[in-house]
Design an enzyme around this catalytic site. Structure first.
Site, PDB file in Angstrom:
ATOM      1  N   ARG A 147      12.057 -36.662 -30.505  1.00  0.00           N
ATOM      2  CA  ARG A 147      12.599 -37.809 -29.773  1.00  0.00           C
ATOM      3  C   ARG A 147      13.437 -37.355 -28.577  1.00  0.00           C
ATOM      4  O   ARG A 147      13.441 -37.976 -27.540  1.00  0.00           O
ATOM      5  CB  ARG A 147      13.443 -38.668 -30.723  1.00  0.00           C
ATOM      6  CG  ARG A 147      12.893 -40.084 -30.766  1.00  0.00           C
ATOM      7  CD  ARG A 147      13.729 -40.964 -31.616  1.00  0.00           C
ATOM      8  NE  ARG A 147      13.861 -40.417 -32.973  1.00  0.00           N
ATOM      9  CZ  ARG A 147      14.380 -41.081 -33.967  1.00  0.00           C
ATOM     10  NH1 ARG A 147      14.799 -42.291 -33.799  1.00  0.00           N
ATOM     11  NH2 ARG A 147      14.483 -40.550 -35.156  1.00  0.00           N
TER      12      ARG A 147
ATOM     13  N   LYS B 251       4.578 -40.250 -55.879  1.00  0.00           N
ATOM     14  CA  LYS B 251       3.729 -39.100 -56.212  1.00  0.00           C
ATOM     15  C   LYS B 251       2.792 -39.442 -57.381  1.00  0.00           C
ATOM     16  O   LYS B 251       1.615 -39.075 -57.381  1.00  0.00           O
ATOM     17  CB  LYS B 251       4.606 -37.893 -56.538  1.00  0.00           C
ATOM     18  CG  LYS B 251       5.398 -37.439 -55.305  1.00  0.00           C
ATOM     19  CD  LYS B 251       6.542 -36.506 -55.664  1.00  0.00           C
ATOM     20  CE  LYS B 251       7.348 -36.160 -54.415  1.00  0.00           C
ATOM     21  NZ  LYS B 251       8.623 -35.514 -54.703  1.00  0.00           N
TER      22      LYS B 251
ATOM     23  N   ASP C  29      10.670 -41.981 -55.446  1.00  0.00           N
ATOM     24  CA  ASP C  29       9.949 -40.837 -54.879  1.00  0.00           C
ATOM     25  C   ASP C  29       8.929 -40.297 -55.898  1.00  0.00           C
ATOM     26  O   ASP C  29       7.767 -40.057 -55.561  1.00  0.00           O
ATOM     27  CB  ASP C  29      10.968 -39.762 -54.481  1.00  0.00           C
ATOM     28  CG  ASP C  29      10.317 -38.497 -53.972  1.00  0.00           C
ATOM     29  OD1 ASP C  29       9.882 -38.490 -52.811  1.00  0.00           O
ATOM     30  OD2 ASP C  29      10.225 -37.531 -54.750  1.00  0.00           O
TER      31      ASP C  29
ATOM     32  N   GLY D  67      12.322 -28.982 -50.526  1.00  0.00           N
ATOM     33  CA  GLY D  67      12.867 -27.949 -49.640  1.00  0.00           C
ATOM     34  C   GLY D  67      11.869 -27.624 -48.542  1.00  0.00           C
ATOM     35  O   GLY D  67      10.656 -27.783 -48.706  1.00  0.00           O
TER      36      GLY D  67
HETATM   37  N1  HSE Z   1      13.083 -35.479 -52.215  1.00  0.00           N
HETATM   38  C1  HSE Z   1      11.959 -34.902 -52.862  1.00  0.00           C
HETATM   39  C2  HSE Z   1      12.431 -34.271 -54.150  1.00  0.00           C
HETATM   40  C3  HSE Z   1      11.331 -33.788 -52.057  1.00  0.00           C
HETATM   41  O1  HSE Z   1      13.634 -34.180 -54.399  1.00  0.00           O
HETATM   42  O2  HSE Z   1      11.569 -33.853 -54.910  1.00  0.00           O
HETATM   43  C4  HSE Z   1      10.122 -34.169 -51.352  1.00  0.00           C
HETATM   44  O3  HSE Z   1       9.217 -34.890 -52.096  1.00  0.00           O
END
Ligand code: HSE
Length: 424
Positions: A45, A200, A196, A297
């Site tokens: 940006r 997945k 999150d 990470g």
């Molecule tokens: N924030 C995610 C975790 C990392 O702590 O697993 C990326 O998916």
């Protein structure tokens, strides 16, 4: 040697790691793959902020799209709508697309597959960071029906639970540390509330079963209510507490769930600590496979992004890339999402009660009246009250929830009783 030019959109933790690793291992990658990866443009940006990195910076996505020498665009900015717009434009300009964006892939995988019209499209980094699990589902296990898979899919939560267990650290202190180490999402509620891991799980469930589940249809609970006491009590009973994503197929139904779980010490998942992720996958031919590694990470995630870039660069001559995973998703139409009330497992219940005669009788008869059978029962006396821990036998969520609501209504019950599922 063939050169393959890419552009990177976004230079955050993962973007910087991708750039650094591509530079550090330029020769190694070229020797292994026969392709030299060249970074043609990095879109940010504000160019001034990144001038010190000595990169071909640009503030214009359009410039990248119009550059015919760039064959592949890597999106590393996060969010859903804007990256989706980028993906559409990239495909419209006949370029390959790589992303680490699990939120977008979880909700738009099928649309993206259609839009790609066979153009290369990689998202290895969207699930479990450095663990090559998309490749395993798509290629290595292609000769198997996936019977089930379960795992630790969020590094931040695993880091927090490990710190609580091993260092007696508070939840908030462990979360701050995870953020400092670059594991957590920009919005850490996604990590600690299970969102999150849910993204997945949905991506893998789509690959394994073609199931079109939405986040709101799936049981998703996080770790924010887990207390040091629960971890200590679980230990006494022979378990560790882990945030798990679980997918199981039974006839035409697939159960999908993300929640903290008591994992027995003799299960491999219980030994996976820190920011590591792990997945146990059962295929009908291969049996159980166990995958473990850093799930969060910059460098671990970059490792997966680079594997997509190099795989696509190698396949550049192919007219169509071998995606979706098992041919057409239509093949799987017979699978249905199991109603969450029908999912069955053992439960751990912790409840603080006043010292009164008849309390235990009322607790146990309430469970019995709702068809919940008790496997183990512990009582720990305090001065004015007692902590009762009950491990149930396997029972359906619906029955347990009905019984639990009744337990909450007794006036001898103090504070917030807790229920945690047990992993079998
Ligand atoms: N924030 C995610 C975790 C990392 O702590 O697993 C990326 O998916």
């Amino acid at each position: 040697m063939h050169k393959y030019k890419i552009a990177i959109i976004g230079l955050g933790t993962v973007g910087l790691s991708v750039v650094q690793i591509l530079n550090k291992h330029k020769n190694l990658i070229a020797q292994r793959s026969g392709v030299e990866i060249e970074i043609g443009k990095v879109v940010v940006r504000n160019k001034k902020k990144y001038e010190c990195h000595n990169l071909p910076l640009s503030e214009s996505l359009q410039e990248v799209l119009e550059d015919k020498s760039i064959s592949l665009v890597v999106e590393l900015i996060g969010g859903v709508d804007y990256p989706f717009e980028i993906a559409k434009k990239v495909f419209a300009h006949k370029k390959a697309f790589v992303t680490a964006n699990k939120a977008m892939i979880a909700s738009k995988m099928q649309e993206l597959c259609k839009l790609s019209k066979g153009l290369p499209f990689g998202f290895e980094a969207s699930v479990c960071g450095g663990i090559p699990i998309i490749e395993a589902f798509r290629d290595s296990l292609v000769g198997n029906e996936i019977l089930d898979f379960s795992g630790i899919m969020n590094g931040t939560s695993n880091f927090i639970l490990t710190q609580m267990e091993e260092k007696n650290q508070s939840f908030s202190m462990a979360l701050s540390q995870a953020q400092e180490l670059g594991y957590a999402e920009a919005d850490p509620t996604l990590d600690i509330q299970g969102g999150d891991a849910g993204h997945k799980l949905l991506i893998l469930a789509k690959l394994a079963y073609g199931i079109e589940a939405k986040e709101e249809d799936v049981l998703i609970e996080g770790i924010e209510e887990i207390e040091l006491d629960d971890i200590a009590m679980a230990k006494r009973l022979g378990y560790k507490i882990k945030l798990l994503g679980i997918a199981r197929k039974e006839d035409e139904f697939v159960e999908l769930r993300v929640h903290p779980a008591l994992v027995p010490y003799d299960c491999m998942l219980s030994s996976v600590g820190g920011a590591k992720n792990a997945l146990s996958v059962r295929g009908d031919g291969v049996g159980e496979m166990f995958y473990c590694g850093l799930g969060a990470g910059g460098d671990a995630t970059a490792s997966a992004v680079i594997s997509d870039i190099v795989n696509i660069a190698r396949l550049r001559e192919c007219a169509s890339y071998p995606f979706p995973a098992f041919g057409s998703f239509d093949f799987y139409k017979h699978f249905k999402l199991k109603d969450r009330g029908e999912i069955a497992c053992q439960f751990y219940i912790k409840i603080e009660v006043l010292h009164q005669s008849g309390v235990m009788a009322k607790l146990t008869s309430t469970l019995a009246e709702n068809g919940v059978s008790i496997s183990q029962l512990l009582q720990e006396d305090k001065t004015q009250s007692a902590i009762i821990v009950i491990l149930t036998h396997r029972c359906e969520e619906r029955k347990l929830n009905e019984a639990f609501c009744k337990l909450l209504s007794f006036d001898f019950v103090l504070g917030n009783p807790r229920k945690i599922r047990v992993y079998e």
